[in-house]
Motif scaffolding. Structure first.
Motif, short mmCIF file in Angstrom:
data_model
loop_
_atom_site.label_atom_id
_atom_site.label_comp_id
_atom_site.label_asym_id
_atom_site.label_seq_id
_atom_site.Cartn_x
_atom_site.Cartn_y
_atom_site.Cartn_z
N ARG A 227 9.15 -5.67 -8.62
CA ARG A 227 7.92 -6.34 -8.55
C ARG A 227 7.82 -6.88 -7.06
O ARG A 227 6.75 -6.97 -6.66
CB ARG A 227 8.01 -7.60 -9.44
CG ARG A 227 7.95 -7.41 -10.99
CD ARG A 227 7.73 -8.58 -11.84
NE ARG A 227 7.77 -8.38 -12.96
CZ ARG A 227 7.44 -9.19 -14.12
NH1 ARG A 227 6.95 -10.35 -13.74
NH2 ARG A 227 7.47 -8.93 -15.36
N GLN A 228 8.83 -7.01 -6.34
CA GLN A 228 8.78 -7.24 -4.90
C GLN A 228 8.00 -6.25 -4.18
O GLN A 228 7.12 -6.66 -3.31
CB GLN A 228 10.08 -7.75 -4.47
CG GLN A 228 9.97 -8.21 -2.86
CD GLN A 228 11.46 -8.34 -2.33
OE1 GLN A 228 12.44 -7.82 -2.58
NE2 GLN A 228 11.52 -9.67 -1.59
N ALA A 229 8.62 -5.04 -4.54
CA ALA A 229 8.08 -4.01 -3.73
C ALA A 229 6.50 -3.67 -4.12
O ALA A 229 5.86 -3.52 -2.99
CB ALA A 229 8.84 -2.66 -4.22
N GLU A 230 6.10 -3.93 -5.31
CA GLU A 230 4.89 -3.89 -5.69
C GLU A 230 3.81 -4.71 -4.96
O GLU A 230 2.83 -4.54 -4.41
CB GLU A 230 4.47 -3.81 -7.11
CG GLU A 230 3.12 -3.73 -7.55
CD GLU A 230 2.96 -2.20 -7.81
OE1 GLU A 230 1.90 -1.95 -8.04
OE2 GLU A 230 3.81 -1.44 -7.92
N VAL B 222 5.35 10.32 1.00
CA VAL B 222 4.99 9.38 0.15
C VAL B 222 3.84 9.74 -1.12
O VAL B 222 3.82 9.32 -2.33
CB VAL B 222 4.21 8.32 0.93
CG1 VAL B 222 3.44 6.97 -0.04
CG2 VAL B 222 4.88 7.75 1.91
N ALA B 223 3.07 10.74 -0.77
CA ALA B 223 1.99 11.11 -1.61
C ALA B 223 2.41 11.44 -3.04
O ALA B 223 1.84 11.26 -4.08
CB ALA B 223 1.06 12.33 -1.02
N PRO B 224 3.56 12.23 -3.16
CA PRO B 224 4.03 12.70 -4.55
C PRO B 224 4.32 11.35 -5.51
O PRO B 224 4.33 11.44 -6.58
CB PRO B 224 5.32 13.50 -4.34
CG PRO B 224 5.37 13.93 -2.88
CD PRO B 224 4.45 12.83 -2.19
N ASP B 225 4.54 10.23 -4.76
CA ASP B 225 4.53 8.90 -5.41
C ASP B 225 3.32 8.48 -6.37
O ASP B 225 3.33 7.79 -7.31
CB ASP B 225 5.08 7.72 -4.90
CG ASP B 225 6.60 7.89 -4.43
OD1 ASP B 225 6.98 8.86 -4.76
OD2 ASP B 225 6.94 7.23 -3.28
N VAL C 235 0.57 4.05 3.86
CA VAL C 235 1.61 3.14 4.82
C VAL C 235 1.94 2.09 3.86
O VAL C 235 3.41 1.79 3.77
CB VAL C 235 0.80 2.47 5.84
CG1 VAL C 235 1.76 1.41 6.46
CG2 VAL C 235 0.29 3.52 6.86
N SER C 236 1.25 1.58 3.01
CA SER C 236 1.68 0.54 2.08
C SER C 236 2.56 1.04 1.08
O SER C 236 3.52 0.62 0.57
CB SER C 236 0.60 -0.11 1.17
OG SER C 236 -0.08 0.84 0.59
N GLY C 237 2.53 2.29 0.65
CA GLY C 237 3.40 3.27 -0.20
C GLY C 237 4.70 3.53 0.30
O GLY C 237 5.55 3.32 -0.40
N LYS C 238 4.82 3.62 1.77
CA LYS C 238 5.99 3.91 2.30
C LYS C 238 6.88 2.36 2.23
O LYS C 238 8.01 2.56 2.14
CB LYS C 238 5.72 4.50 3.81
CG LYS C 238 6.98 4.66 4.67
CD LYS C 238 7.92 5.75 4.01
CE LYS C 238 9.28 5.84 4.87
NZ LYS C 238 10.07 7.17 4.26
N TYR C 239 6.16 1.42 2.62
CA TYR C 239 6.85 0.10 2.68
C TYR C 239 7.29 -0.06 1.38
O TYR C 239 8.26 -0.57 1.18
CB TYR C 239 5.67 -0.86 3.03
CG TYR C 239 6.13 -2.33 3.07
CD1 TYR C 239 7.41 -2.51 3.76
CD2 TYR C 239 5.27 -3.20 2.56
CE1 TYR C 239 7.91 -3.90 3.82
CE2 TYR C 239 5.76 -4.79 2.74
CZ TYR C 239 6.72 -5.04 3.29
OH TYR C 239 7.36 -6.34 3.45
N LYS C 240 6.54 0.26 0.31
CA LYS C 240 7.08 0.14 -1.12
C LYS C 240 8.26 0.95 -1.43
O LYS C 240 9.28 0.39 -1.93
CB LYS C 240 6.10 0.49 -2.05
CG LYS C 240 6.43 0.38 -3.52
CD LYS C 240 5.48 0.69 -4.62
CE LYS C 240 5.78 0.64 -5.94
NZ LYS C 240 4.31 0.84 -7.03
#
Length: 379
Positions: A91-94, A155-158, A187-192
């Motif tokens: 949840r924090q990552a999201e 990141v894209a495969p996520d 960028v936000s996906g990498k941070y996640k």
């Protein structure tokens, strides 16, 4: 906002990391720093940040009127990692990822390009202004940026939508064309990913920080369910095909947001084998981005569909070929294997056969080759 303060909003930025290290070179130094009375506000802000993630509220980034504000994020990470609950971490990552994605929409293109380079080492370039893009082929004119395909694939495969598959992108000499909003998402996906998969070696916490941890743990009882959904008995559970087992485990772990295709496949299967809608809702109730009303609507829709050719209600579960196309078959992906998979074309076929084997205590599967014809092959 000054050119120095601006990147401090992003805790993964090089500037934010350097500023944090100016006050606390490591986690041990950070907890010592937090014990000082004039720094207690950092713990309070960090606790509020974690609580927002826990309750799925929007995280408010600090206004950075004080450089020490950059320590709010690592302190929030300390709280979550000390608790060690995977669902809270998810949840924090999201929440952090969504906050960054929203903030990036307000930034200039060049700032985001520079942030990608300094924070992640990504190669990102502008395709050019409107006049330059007007000279491009018509199908590529809507793209205003390009990123090296290796960085794209970090990141894209996520992401589960078809548009994020590299085969569906325009790629020119190693550069994948993207839109600015897609870069924000990357960028936000990498941070996640950094939050989701990063781990911290937690030192002894000061009293005030330990109290914050205890308060969040107390609040968790009302917001995070323990992973104890529908109790499937041993016979039924051991009859799950590998694809369904993985989707089921991922769903109840609370760490993974299943794709739309995975949610449909799992829900249709569970409903068809007799699980109630309420219990299926509970299976999906652990996802970091869960929306209870949406879950209930989708499950009800899948359950209430009536076929024109049968009196049984509900969609028929997704077949093996479609699961393979959607990257939902672990046997096809080579990460596991079960010989029965070669003799079925739908998870229900696997389930009915394996459940019969379990009921008869049959553990030798050599009879497949004698009694069944292979329907698919896995190299």
């Amino acid at each position: 906002m000054s050119s120095f303060i601006q990147p401090l909003k992003y805790s993964f930025s090089q500037e934010a990391r350097h500023t944090s290290q100016k006050y606390a070179r490591d986690l041990g130094a950070l907890v010592d720093f937090l014990e000082r009375p004039d720094n207690l506000y950092i713990i309070e802000a960090a606790e509020k940040r974690v609580y927002s993630a826990l309750t799925r509220e929007e995280i408010e980034l600090p206004d950075l009127r004080d450089e020490r504000d950059v320590l709010i994020y690592p302190t929030a990470r300390l709280i979550v990692e000390e608790i060690g609950n995977p669902q809270l971490r998810a949840r924090q990552a999201e929440a952090e990822s969504k906050s960054v994605n929203k903030q990036l929409a307000n930034e200039e293109d060049q700032f985001v390009i520079d942030l990608c380079r300094s924070a992640f080492g990504w190669e990102v370039k502008s395709v050019g202004d409107l006049n330059e893009r007007a000279k491009l082929p018509i199908q590529t004119k809507t793209f205003d940026m390009k990123i090296h395909f290796t960085d794209f694939l970090e990141v894209a495969p996520d992401f589960h939508a078809e548009e994020w598959k590299l085969v569906n992108r325009y790629v020119d000499n190693g550069w994948a064309l993207i839109r600015r909003r897609e870069l924000n998402r990357l960028v936000s996906g990498k941070y996640k990913q950094i939050i989701q998969f990063g781990r911290l070696d937690i030192p002894r916490l000061p009293a005030r920080l330990a109290e914050a941890v205890q308060r969040i743990e107390t609040e968790m009882k009302g917001h995070i369910q323990q992973a104890t959904p529908f109790k499937i008995d041993g016979q039924i559970n051991s009859a799950f095909p590998p694809c369904i087992q993985k989707m089921y485990d991922d769903s109840i772990s609370g760490q993974v947001n299943l794709s739309h295709d995975a949610r449909f496949a799992l829900a249709a299967f569970l409903l068809r084998i007799g699980m109630s809608e309420e219990d299926v809702n509970q299976v999906f109730g652990h996802a970091p981005d869960k929306d209870n009303r949406l879950i209930e609507y989708q499950v009800d829709h899948i359950a209430s569909k009536r076929s024109m050719t049968t009196e049984v209600q509900g969609y028929f579960p997704t077949g093996c070929k479609k699961l393979q196309t959607n990257n939902l078959c672990p046997v096809y992906a080579g990460t596991t294997f079960d010989p029965l998979c070669e003799y079925v074309l739908n998870p229900l076929g696997f389930y009915s056969t394996r459940a019969w084997e379990v009921s008869k205590n049959i553990t030798n599967h050599s009879w497949y080759a004698q009694k069944k014809d292979k329907k698919q092959f896995f190299s």
